[in-house]
Enzyme design. Sequence first.
Site, PDB file in Angstrom:
ATOM      1  N   ASP A 289       0.871  -1.164   0.000  1.00 23.70           N
ATOM      2  CA  ASP A 289       0.000   0.000   0.000  1.00 23.70           C
ATOM      3  C   ASP A 289       0.917   1.226   0.000  1.00 23.70           C
ATOM      4  O   ASP A 289       2.115   1.146   0.310  1.00 23.70           O
ATOM      5  CB  ASP A 289      -0.977   0.015   1.174  1.00 23.70           C
ATOM      6  CG  ASP A 289      -2.153   0.966   0.897  1.00 23.70           C
ATOM      7  OD1 ASP A 289      -2.054   1.798  -0.035  1.00 23.70           O
ATOM      8  OD2 ASP A 289      -3.167   0.901   1.606  1.00 23.70           O
TER       9      ASP A 289
HETATM   10  C1  BGC Z   1      -4.882   3.476  -0.222  1.00 26.45           C
HETATM   11  C2  BGC Z   1      -4.920   2.475  -1.344  1.00 26.45           C
HETATM   12  C3  BGC Z   1      -4.706   3.176  -2.648  1.00 26.45           C
HETATM   13  C4  BGC Z   1      -3.384   3.922  -2.607  1.00 26.45           C
HETATM   14  C5  BGC Z   1      -3.076   4.656  -3.881  1.00 26.45           C
HETATM   15  C6  BGC Z   1      -3.653   4.357  -0.286  1.00 26.45           C
HETATM   16  O1  BGC Z   1      -3.794   5.425   0.586  1.00 26.45           O
HETATM   17  O2  BGC Z   1      -4.934   2.802   1.014  1.00 26.45           O
HETATM   18  O3  BGC Z   1      -6.150   1.806  -1.353  1.00 26.45           O
HETATM   19  O4  BGC Z   1      -4.732   2.267  -3.707  1.00 26.45           O
HETATM   20  O5  BGC Z   1      -3.442   4.858  -1.565  1.00 26.45           O
HETATM   21  O6  BGC Z   1      -3.869   5.757  -4.040  1.00 26.45           O
END
Ligand code: BGC
Length: 739
Positions: A289
């Site tokens: 993540d």
């Molecule tokens: C989120 C993810 C997301 C990523 C990219 C993170 O803050 O938890 O779900 O895909 O950001 O935007």
Amino acid sequence: MKMNLPRSLRVSLAALLLLLAFVVISYGRHRQNGSAETQNRPWMNTQLSPDERADLVMKEMTLDEKIDLLHGNGMAGWGKDRPTVHLSNGGAGFILGIPRLGIPSIQMSDAAYGIRNSAANGRFSTALPSNVGSASSWDPVAACEYGTLIGNELRAQGFNMTLGGGANLTREPRNGRTFEYMGEDPILTGTLVGNRVKCEQAQNVIGDMKHYAVNDQESGRNEVDSIISMRAMRESDLLAFQIGIGIANPSAVMCSYNAVNGDFACENKYLLTDVLKKEWNFKGFVVSDWAGTHSTIKASAAGLDTEQPFDHFYAKDFKDAVEAGKISQAELDDHIHRILRSEFASGIVDHPQKRSVIDIEAHLETARKIEEQSIVLLKNSSGILPLDAAKIRSIAIIGQHADTSMISGGGSAQVDPPGTSAPKWLEHIWFPTSPLKAVAAAAPSASVQFDSGADRESAAALAKKSDVAIIFAHQWTSEGMDLPTLSLPENQDALIEQVAAANPKTIVVLETGTAVTMPWLDKVSGVLEAWYAGSKGDVAVANVLFGRANPSAKLPMTFPRSEADVPHPTLIAPPPGSGDHGPEGNERGAKPAFTVHYDEGLKVGYKWYDAENKKPLFPFGFGLSYTTYAYSDLKVKPGKETTVSFTVKNTGSRAGAEIAQVYAALPASAGEPPKRLVAWSKIRLNASESKQVNLTIDPLYLDIYDESASAWKLVPGSYTFMAGASSQDLPLQQKVNLE
Ligand code: BGC
């Protein structure tokens, strides 16, 4: 030996031989052509398997090229720009390609309910109903249409990887991302997310499931340690991923921010290697993540394949570790192999994305149809619904923005509405879908008047003089926050009370991301849960209100009476001062700062309410229709694969679709909550029509996870199978012995 064959047979034989020769020659030529084409790049030979192709490319790659695949290159608007920023397609992250070897860059976009960032990039994205909304359809076919649409729009916008596919369970209904997930049941979630990602990937994009795992609250998500027993984890949150991954075979899985039982998910060997890669045989790659990576050597050994969107741990430090022999060549090559084989397997090498104009109208139609299947009719006193457009004279439309728009879910899931510029992080975004206009169009001879509800007296006065009042109530939720309560915000409860007191013919349409409490429930006549309704939510809601669509959706999560009834009445918040990770996320050597003990364990959602004898406001699996159904003739045949059959009859006067559910109670010695969902079927029935439903239960769905043996097993004994319309309405029951 001479054979005397009839002439006609000889002619046919000769023709067959000729055909065979042609096939053999052209196949050989194809191979030759193929090999001519792929002389310098043998991995471009599509006859080879993705694994063979990945190995061939890998042989040609330098260490630096390998390292390039292991990390991101920044994200616009977060931290400093990298020199390669101009190669980004404007998504959340990207991995550089290797042009000299014909390997494309991986351009990733968030795509929870549609493609993110379309305003900043000057593009159009369709907003589908929220994920929890679409899960209310319980329909794998709708999930597939959802995924197909997203895959298609990703490619049209120049992306070849989705960051969609939220599979976390609703263990904590105040979780601000509940709208991005598919509810509280692992089998329902796994089935739907699996079908969604399978179809997304069929569009030749890299599919992804996230956030692995037990990322069940947003409060302190970067430093929380989710403590949960192995058995509970395997039978709940992980089971959803296991089923989803089994169906979709996704190319990527995103590890989550939180820690699980002591180790951050993105450096958790149990999660990434022991379970995901070894036990489930996941062949794709693990992507962190965003800024969820905390180390190099530990994360690599645990099974993290690529760091996103930055290059803090998996760039120079990784190279140094390989050169110093602290990370083996084989370990590095395993990461690279997984990324490359996924590029071949998903088709992004053979079918590069092509920018194009999507079929907007067709996509809006899909959004409308899915929303019509996602709207849950929760209450319908004295048949107030559907409204009769021919008879109704006056309608009061009440609610903030109900004249112009409907709310959407925020965070990285946010889809930008047409006619707007890029929103700020955590801005409340209203889609220009006007309930007022849609209702007026559906009831052309009625007088439709609006009141925002800002002044409750005035709203009540309008309701009083109208035949019917429709209140559009909303609850905004987003990534990065949890809800303080499940009450509707901004005094909407008081507004509903007052309007309903003025006119009991009040219908509440909920635009929410999760469950809400309803202190006014007894006073209103109708309630529709429309969730975040997407680009055509207004029309879909009007179609249900006026009976052009017969509601069929059922809740994929329990609606509790109050927060006092959820497993953790008080949400566990991070200690003061945690959460500051510097400009580009998590620091080196960070440790989880606080714990959340998921001591309800196996009792997620309805399993909790069943086990604790708590009566929910609306149970899991509940949803009304404009017709009625009767269940009869349950027959359970135990066996290696137990089968269940029963009859559902449409006893009303309208065609409809019933989501018939089958639950099983395990033998007492299994130590399980009272029952679990094991199968369902959505049956379309004309008025008075009956159909027999035949379901085969996947043996896994009857098993428990035996921690001591680290394996799934069936507990022999007496099982009760129950069938009916919801988790609390199961008129058919039969006991059988399973060995
Ligand atoms: C989120 C993810 C997301 C990523 C990219 C993170 O803050 O938890 O779900 O895909 O950001 O935007």
